[in-house]
Enzyme design. Sequence first.
Site, PDB file in Angstrom:
ATOM      1  N   LYS A  13       0.591  -1.170   0.009  1.00 42.66           N
ATOM      2  CA  LYS A  13       0.059   0.001   0.005  1.00 42.66           C
ATOM      3  C   LYS A  13       0.917   1.194   0.165  1.00 42.66           C
ATOM      4  CE  LYS A  13      -2.537  -0.197   3.845  1.00 42.66           C
ATOM      5  NZ  LYS A  13      -2.106   1.015   4.733  1.00 42.66           N
ATOM      6  N   ARG A  88      -8.864   3.837  10.395  1.00 42.89           N
ATOM      7  CA  ARG A  88      -8.410   2.268  10.809  1.00 42.89           C
ATOM      8  C   ARG A  88      -9.604   1.685  11.444  1.00 42.89           C
ATOM      9  NH1 ARG A  88      -3.268   0.725  10.900  1.00 42.89           N
ATOM     10  NH2 ARG A  88      -1.886   2.688  11.154  1.00 42.89           N
ATOM     11  N   ARG A 122      11.665 -11.514   3.581  1.00 38.72           N
ATOM     12  CA  ARG A 122      12.293 -10.215   3.793  1.00 38.72           C
ATOM     13  C   ARG A 122      13.674 -10.364   4.618  1.00 38.72           C
ATOM     14  NH1 ARG A 122       8.465  -5.077   3.730  1.00 38.72           N
ATOM     15  NH2 ARG A 122       8.430  -5.564   5.943  1.00 38.72           N
ATOM     16  N   ARG A 155      14.083  -8.790  10.371  1.00 36.96           N
ATOM     17  CA  ARG A 155      13.422  -8.184  11.384  1.00 36.96           C
ATOM     18  C   ARG A 155      12.469  -8.700  12.358  1.00 36.96           C
ATOM     19  NH1 ARG A 155      10.889  -2.844   9.825  1.00 36.96           N
ATOM     20  NH2 ARG A 155       9.664  -4.364   8.746  1.00 36.96           N
ATOM     21  N   ARG A 166      -0.080  -9.186  13.324  1.00 38.17           N
ATOM     22  CA  ARG A 166      -0.552  -7.799  12.675  1.00 38.17           C
ATOM     23  C   ARG A 166      -1.659  -7.973  11.636  1.00 38.17           C
ATOM     24  NH1 ARG A 166       4.806  -6.791   9.886  1.00 38.17           N
ATOM     25  NH2 ARG A 166       4.182  -4.941   8.868  1.00 38.17           N
TER      26      ARG A 166
END
Length: 210
Positions: A13, A88, A122, A155, A166
């Site tokens: 996004k 949100r 990642r 990370r 999340r």
Amino acid sequence: MKLIFLGPPGAGKGTLAALVAGLYKIPHISTGEIFRAAIREKTPLGLKVQAIIDAGQLVSDDITIELVRERLAKADAGNGFILDGFPRTIPQAEALATIVAVDAAVNFDIADGDVVSRLSGRRVCKACSQNYHVDYMRPKVDGICDKCGGELFIREDDKIEAITKRLEVYRAQTAPLIDHYRKAGKLVDIDARPASGVVLESFQKVFPVK
Ligand SMILES: [Zn+2]
């Protein structure tokens, strides 16, 4: 063009918002950026936000909405904007509707499984913070940064447990907005699985540059 961007973490996004902002000459407004600007400029609201963050607390809806209202009143948002990370929740969406009528809510659609494989692959260089991906952007030597030879690591945010957490928060809190804007006839679904260039093309088909 007054737009809201919706989508789970890992949907790309932010990348799309930056591309669209440049192409359509409208500002990309994220709540993080609004908070930082208000703090930097030491506005009355900025000082409040600073105190709240210093106390380790969450910025309330009322203050967030007030900051969004101030930001949208600035001259550069006159032609339109992209709101990213706000609203949100349904109460935030209802508050926003009293400030401005948006043209569309764009839903960057991607399944949880695709988010997990995208984010969990990642890798970041410990030394220079260069990003890699085990499938899409492999370093020449596994685990080693091409640019500086530093060690690559995962990370905390990109570990599977954190990603799952999340996604759960997103599905519980923010996904109801998808139904909310669909009922209002304002939802536009965009397939967020392909590379960002392809996603941008899908976007341009729905919103031609004038
Ligand atoms: Zn490096």
